[in-house]
Design a protein around this motif. Sequence first.
Motif, PDB file in Angstrom:
ATOM      1  N   ASN A   1       0.716  -1.194  -0.046  1.00 12.56           N
ATOM      2  CA  ASN A   1       0.025  -0.140  -0.176  1.00 12.56           C
ATOM      3  C   ASN A   1       1.013   1.199  -0.018  1.00 12.56           C
ATOM      4  OD1 ASN A   1      -2.420  -1.096   0.383  1.00 12.56           O
ATOM      5  ND2 ASN A   1      -2.058  -1.688   2.475  1.00 12.56           N
ATOM      6  N   VAL A   2       0.608   2.279  -0.710  1.00  9.61           N
ATOM      7  CA  VAL A   2       1.081   3.581  -0.688  1.00  9.61           C
ATOM      8  C   VAL A   2       0.518   4.636  -0.044  1.00  9.61           C
ATOM      9  CG1 VAL A   2       2.103   5.256  -2.463  1.00  9.61           C
ATOM     10  CG2 VAL A   2       1.930   2.940  -3.084  1.00  9.61           C
ATOM     11  N   TYR A   3       0.980   5.112   0.593  1.00 11.81           N
ATOM     12  CA  TYR A   3       0.806   6.466   1.560  1.00 11.81           C
ATOM     13  C   TYR A   3       1.342   7.738   1.049  1.00 11.81           C
ATOM     14  CZ  TYR A   3      -0.464   2.541   4.428  1.00 11.81           C
ATOM     15  OH  TYR A   3      -1.094   1.246   4.996  1.00 11.81           O
ATOM     16  N   PHE A   4       0.529   8.852   1.109  1.00  5.44           N
ATOM     17  CA  PHE A   4       1.232  10.009   0.686  1.00  5.44           C
ATOM     18  C   PHE A   4       0.237  11.149   1.104  1.00  5.44           C
ATOM     19  CE2 PHE A   4      -1.491   9.258  -2.698  1.00  5.44           C
ATOM     20  CZ  PHE A   4      -2.057  10.331  -3.045  1.00  5.44           C
TER      21      PHE A   4
ATOM     22  N   PHE B   1      -4.057  16.692   3.140  1.00  7.05           N
ATOM     23  CA  PHE B   1      -4.764  15.551   3.182  1.00  7.05           C
ATOM     24  C   PHE B   1      -3.518  14.225   3.453  1.00  7.05           C
ATOM     25  CE2 PHE B   1      -3.545  15.682  -1.422  1.00  7.05           C
ATOM     26  CZ  PHE B   1      -3.063  14.486  -1.520  1.00  7.05           C
ATOM     27  N   LEU B   2      -4.054  13.302   3.937  1.00  6.67           N
ATOM     28  CA  LEU B   2      -3.372  12.153   3.969  1.00  6.67           C
ATOM     29  C   LEU B   2      -4.223  10.996   3.276  1.00  6.67           C
ATOM     30  CD1 LEU B   2      -0.895  10.698   5.281  1.00  6.67           C
ATOM     31  CD2 LEU B   2      -2.364  10.388   7.437  1.00  6.67           C
ATOM     32  N   ALA B   3      -3.453  10.177   2.413  1.00  6.24           N
ATOM     33  CA  ALA B   3      -4.242   9.180   1.809  1.00  6.24           C
ATOM     34  C   ALA B   3      -3.377   7.709   1.489  1.00  6.24           C
ATOM     35  CB  ALA B   3      -4.585   9.614   0.266  1.00  6.24           C
ATOM     36  N   SER B   4      -4.200   6.795   1.199  1.00  7.46           N
ATOM     37  CA  SER B   4      -3.506   5.449   1.189  1.00  7.46           C
ATOM     38  C   SER B   4      -4.254   4.841  -0.092  1.00  7.46           C
ATOM     39  CB  SER B   4      -3.824   4.422   2.235  1.00  7.46           C
ATOM     40  OG  SER B   4      -3.253   3.239   1.840  1.00  7.46           O
ATOM     41  N   PHE B   5      -3.429   4.122  -1.024  1.00 12.96           N
ATOM     42  CA  PHE B   5      -3.511   3.425  -2.295  1.00 12.96           C
ATOM     43  C   PHE B   5      -3.416   2.051  -2.136  1.00 12.96           C
ATOM     44  CE2 PHE B   5      -4.026   7.662  -3.540  1.00 12.96           C
ATOM     45  CZ  PHE B   5      -5.054   7.866  -4.403  1.00 12.96           C
TER      46      PHE B   5
ATOM     47  N   SER C   1      -1.834  -1.670  -3.820  1.00 11.30           N
ATOM     48  CA  SER C   1      -0.975  -1.932  -4.915  1.00 11.30           C
ATOM     49  C   SER C   1      -1.425  -1.682  -6.576  1.00 11.30           C
ATOM     50  CB  SER C   1      -0.090  -3.316  -4.957  1.00 11.30           C
ATOM     51  OG  SER C   1      -1.140  -4.119  -4.852  1.00 11.30           O
ATOM     52  N   SER C   2      -2.764  -1.920  -6.483  1.00  6.90           N
ATOM     53  CA  SER C   2      -3.399  -1.899  -7.910  1.00  6.90           C
ATOM     54  C   SER C   2      -3.991  -0.422  -8.227  1.00  6.90           C
ATOM     55  CB  SER C   2      -4.601  -2.571  -8.083  1.00  6.90           C
ATOM     56  OG  SER C   2      -4.250  -4.140  -7.853  1.00  6.90           O
ATOM     57  N   GLY C   3      -3.507   0.520  -7.184  1.00  3.38           N
ATOM     58  CA  GLY C   3      -3.816   1.913  -7.375  1.00  3.38           C
ATOM     59  C   GLY C   3      -5.247   2.205  -6.963  1.00  3.38           C
ATOM     60  N   HIS C   4      -6.175   1.456  -6.368  1.00  2.00           N
ATOM     61  CA  HIS C   4      -7.267   1.900  -5.752  1.00  2.00           C
ATOM     62  C   HIS C   4      -7.048   2.462  -4.374  1.00  2.00           C
ATOM     63  CE1 HIS C   4      -8.109  -2.092  -8.252  1.00  2.00           C
ATOM     64  NE2 HIS C   4      -9.073  -1.072  -8.723  1.00  2.00           N
ATOM     65  N   LEU C   5      -7.932   3.507  -4.362  1.00  7.79           N
ATOM     66  CA  LEU C   5      -7.964   4.448  -3.025  1.00  7.79           C
ATOM     67  C   LEU C   5      -8.482   3.382  -1.909  1.00  7.79           C
ATOM     68  CD1 LEU C   5      -7.707   7.203  -2.006  1.00  7.79           C
ATOM     69  CD2 LEU C   5     -10.047   7.694  -2.185  1.00  7.79           C
ATOM     70  N   ASN C   6      -7.827   3.190  -0.940  1.00  7.99           N
ATOM     71  CA  ASN C   6      -8.257   2.726   0.325  1.00  7.99           C
ATOM     72  C   ASN C   6      -8.740   3.610   1.394  1.00  7.99           C
ATOM     73  OD1 ASN C   6      -6.525   0.241  -0.007  1.00  7.99           O
ATOM     74  ND2 ASN C   6      -4.953   0.817   0.641  1.00  7.99           N
ATOM     75  N   TRP C   7      -8.167   4.788   1.565  1.00  2.00           N
ATOM     76  CA  TRP C   7      -8.560   5.741   2.148  1.00  2.00           C
ATOM     77  C   TRP C   7      -8.040   7.095   2.072  1.00  2.00           C
ATOM     78  CZ3 TRP C   7      -5.117   7.945   5.443  1.00  2.00           C
ATOM     79  CH2 TRP C   7      -4.158   7.016   5.718  1.00  2.00           C
ATOM     80  N   PHE C   8      -8.901   8.142   2.435  1.00  2.77           N
ATOM     81  CA  PHE C   8      -8.295   9.567   2.217  1.00  2.77           C
ATOM     82  C   PHE C   8      -9.014  10.223   3.358  1.00  2.77           C
ATOM     83  CE2 PHE C   8      -7.347  13.036  -0.473  1.00  2.77           C
ATOM     84  CZ  PHE C   8      -7.981  14.108   0.021  1.00  2.77           C
ATOM     85  N   ASP C   9      -8.136  11.196   3.989  1.00  2.67           N
ATOM     86  CA  ASP C   9      -8.703  12.165   4.901  1.00  2.67           C
ATOM     87  C   ASP C   9      -7.923  13.347   5.157  1.00  2.67           C
ATOM     88  OD1 ASP C   9     -10.441  12.837   6.750  1.00  2.67           O
ATOM     89  OD2 ASP C   9      -9.973  11.225   8.378  1.00  2.67           O
TER      90      ASP C   9
END
Length: 167
Positions: free
Chosen positions: A6-9, A42-46, A48-56
């Motif tokens: 998972n990617v976080y940014f 914001f802080l977000a997570s996607f 490995s397929s590029g789908h959004l896990n969460w966003f806040d």
Amino acid sequence: LDSSENVYFTGEMAYNPDTMVMNGIKYHIPPPSSNNLLDGNFLASFDSSGHLNWFDTLTIYENGDDIALDNSGNIYCLCDYRNDYHNYAPDGLSSINKYDHYGKLLQRLAFDKTDTNVTSGSIVTDRLGNLYVSGASRYSFSLDGKKYPSDSVANFVFKLDTGLKMQ
């Protein structure tokens, strides 16, 4: 990138848009759970397929500058106050926020809002979960109620444990 890839940014977008485009893919952004509707930091997570896990969103005065992950999946976000959007707070390092891997805020270590002398650098973790936070200060500043005196410009590195306690 965590162990599940998972990617976080963190970043900044104007006025909490309801969509975000990355690499030509348009993502629907759910309303922020923190009710910080005045800014787009914001802080977000996607996955490995590029789908959004969460966003806040972060608090209305903060902009995320750097992120670190520990081996337990916790996310640490180094934040600065942003005065270019709001005249409520001075520019400068504001907090170190700890989130779980679902984006829930677990803990916050705050710098004194009156200290405009501190700027953030970076945040990293070691294999034991310790955090290292760098930055610079022009003169003294306060962190979580403790004063750090200085009579000149100084760079600093803090070592913190997973509970955000100074070591």
